[in-house]
Design a protein around this motif. Structure first.
Motif: not given
Length: 231
Positions: A44-50, A64-69
């Motif tokens: 949840k924290q990572v989703e919010k940040f992104l 995909s978004a997390i991996r790009a980061f």
């Protein structure tokens, strides 16, 4: 250990070296074949940040978004997992942003020294101040990893070498300003949030290292305090 720059000057301590050669040259980390479907502990924290929908469930788009980061900041393995390392980088970015233009709000960096370069290890930030006046920064920095911590306390710039090269790894350390037994400010071709950190030096972007070079001189004070996350 000690290493000798190409100009023949002895520098004490291997701690001034940046990450191993492959990282120092900005080599891309090995890529995983596919994203993970696993939900991470900081989902949840990572989703919010992104800016993703905060539902705590790992989707293909989330991965995909997390991996790009992760790829952008050199976090391995870059498989899109919302784990502690990824969240630790994001959390640090949030804390750095919250500082704004008042990095010495806690008054821990001396204001009675005139021109001084301050390094807050806890927030991985550095700035130059003159008394209570902010001269430059704050800027993100990359300090010593666990076992190679950037040493704390009041120091002085004792040697400057604009084209320094570490002969141990044959790695360039442009705009080097040494302040403690081989530990120095210098630029690297890495993201400042690239884990786990340097071998003791205070890594900076080329822009910031060049600015520090123009602002500081031999004999200027440097104050390092706090503790880098993970050390």
């Amino acid at each position: 250990m000690r290493h000798i720059g190409r100009r023949g000057v002895v520098v004490l301590g291997a701690t001034s070296l940046v990450a191993p050669l492959t990282l120092a040259l900005g080599a891309a980390p090995a890529q995983a074949a596919s994203c993970t479907a696993s939900k991470g502990p900081y989902q949840k924290q990572v989703e919010k940040f992104l800016g993703r929908p905060v539902d705590g469930r790992q989707s293909a788009a989330d991965c995909s978004a997390i991996r790009a980061f992760q790829n952008k900041h050199g976090i391995t393995p870059a498989i899109g997992y919302a784990g502690p390392v990824t969240w630790g980088v994001m959390d640090l970015m949030n804390k750095q942003k919250a500082v704004g233009k008042n990095p010495n709000k806690d008054g821990k960096c001396p204001t009675n020294k005139g021109r001084i370069a301050c390094v807050n290890l806890t927030l991985q930030l550095s700035w130059v101040q003159d008394g209570k006046k902010l001269v430059y920064g704050p800027v993100p920095v990359r300090t010593g990893r666990d076992g190679y911590e950037t040493r704390t306390g009041l120091k002085k710039v004792y040697w400057r070498d604009i084209d320094h090269v570490s002969t141990l790894y044959d790695v360039r350390m442009p705009y080097s300003q040494f302040f403690d037994g081989g530990q120095a400010f210098h630029s690297v071709g890495l993201r400042m949030w690239n884990p786990p950190g340097s071998h003791g030096c205070v890594n900076m972007t080329a822009k910031d290292a060049k600015k520090y070079w123009s602002l500081l001189k031999k004999g200027d004070d440097v104050y390092v305090y706090g503790r880098k996350p993970g050390t």
